[in-house]
Design an enzyme around this catalytic site. Structure first.
Site, PDB file in Angstrom:
ATOM      1  N   CYS A 113     -43.407   0.382  30.504  1.00 57.47           N
ATOM      2  CA  CYS A 113     -42.615  -0.689  29.355  1.00 57.47           C
ATOM      3  C   CYS A 113     -41.521  -1.506  30.065  1.00 57.47           C
ATOM      4  CB  CYS A 113     -41.830   0.263  28.451  1.00 57.47           C
ATOM      5  SG  CYS A 113     -41.289  -0.344  26.947  1.00 57.47           S
ATOM      6  N   HIS A 227     -45.775   3.606  26.226  1.00 53.81           N
ATOM      7  CA  HIS A 227     -45.088   4.744  26.824  1.00 53.81           C
ATOM      8  C   HIS A 227     -46.059   5.735  27.127  1.00 53.81           C
ATOM      9  CE1 HIS A 227     -40.733   3.703  26.590  1.00 53.81           C
ATOM     10  NE2 HIS A 227     -41.315   2.930  25.836  1.00 53.81           N
ATOM     11  N   GLU A 229     -45.976   8.057  29.230  1.00 56.88           N
ATOM     12  CA  GLU A 229     -45.145   9.427  29.721  1.00 56.88           C
ATOM     13  C   GLU A 229     -44.993  10.251  28.549  1.00 56.88           C
ATOM     14  OE1 GLU A 229     -41.651   7.195  27.801  1.00 56.88           O
ATOM     15  OE2 GLU A 229     -43.549   6.513  29.000  1.00 56.88           O
TER      16      GLU A 229
END
Length: 256
Positions: A113, A227, A229
């Site tokens: 990001c 994202h 993660e």
């Protein structure tokens, strides 16, 4: 120490309207520990107290996370507008210098990001503060309720929302083993013009750049707009990214 160490950049924040702190989202730390199989080590995104040479001598790779703050427009030659705040000038200065050092030295670098956007700016690229305002673009920001508040359910916020077409035979297509993937979307700012060494390998349905690599980088140097993660423990696309990062980390550690 047997595990490779990953430096995870911190974000400037203020707690209780008085305490200046550095924050890292826990999902970033868990993704590194559980999927990349490395030891996450947060460092301050503040150039005044973080020495890049010392940092890169202590870690085997760097993760540049997402953040609430936008990259300051002056970093790519545009006048700032208060409506696009907040900014984090310390992180800008830290990250842009760190990216160049990582690529030059072959230190594995993974941008997510804001980190993805920083990688583009570090190589002379530009950003648009509200990618949804460009003709034909979708709203890439996180879902909200009718009253304007962020949707309370993280399963809704982080749900896959659009497709990304990957460059045939590119790094990402080979990594995922497919030509098209679906990803989440939680950003306002996005790449406008790619930097000189930035190779775009993933494009959303509306033309928004979603996946990049740095050309001729001697080590792992990948960035994604989504994202990754959030759910690499169960999402095969995001798992493949963090596992590839982990492989690069171990190779770097063994070569040191």
């Amino acid at each position: 120490m047997t595990k490779p160490v990953v430096g995870v950049i911190g974000n400037s924040s203020v707690v209780n309207d008085r305490h200046n702190v550095q924050l890292v989202g826990q999902r970033n730390l868990c993704a590194i520990a559980e999927v990349a199989e490395a030891l996450p080590l947060m460092f301050a995104g503040t150039p005044q107290i973080t020495d890049i040479d010392a940092l890169l001598g202590a870690v085997d790779g760097i993760l540049l996370t997402g953040a609430r703050a936008n990259v300051h427009p002056t970093c790519f030659g545009v006048e700032p507008d208060p409506k696009h705040e907040p900014y984090d000038l310390d992180r800008d200065a830290m990250a842009l210098s760190l990216i160049e050092a990582c690529v030059e030295r072959g230190v594995p670098l993974f941008g997510i990001c804001r980190g993805f956007q920083e990688m583009n700016v570090a190589f002379g690229g530009s950003l648009h503060p509200e990618i949804r305002e460009l003709p034909g673009r979708m709203n890439h920001r996180m879902p909200r309720l009718e009253n304007g508040e962020v949707h309370p359910d993280p399963l809704v916020v982080f749900a896959d929302r659009h497709e990304v077409r990957l460059t045939p035979d590119g790094v990402f297509a080979k990594l995922f083993g497919q030509a098209t993937i679906r990803v989440n979307s939680l950003h306002g700012q996005g790449i406008l013009e790619p930097g000189k060494r930035v190779v775009c390998e993933g494009i959303a349905e509306d033309g928004t750049i979603e996946a990049i690599r740095i050309a001729d980088a001697p080590g792992f140097a990948l960035g994604v707009q989504w994202h990754a993660e959030y759910d690499p423990q169960i999402n095969p696309i995001n798992r493949a990214l963090f596992q590839a990062f982990g492989t690069a980390l171990r190779a770097r550690k063994e070569a040191a």
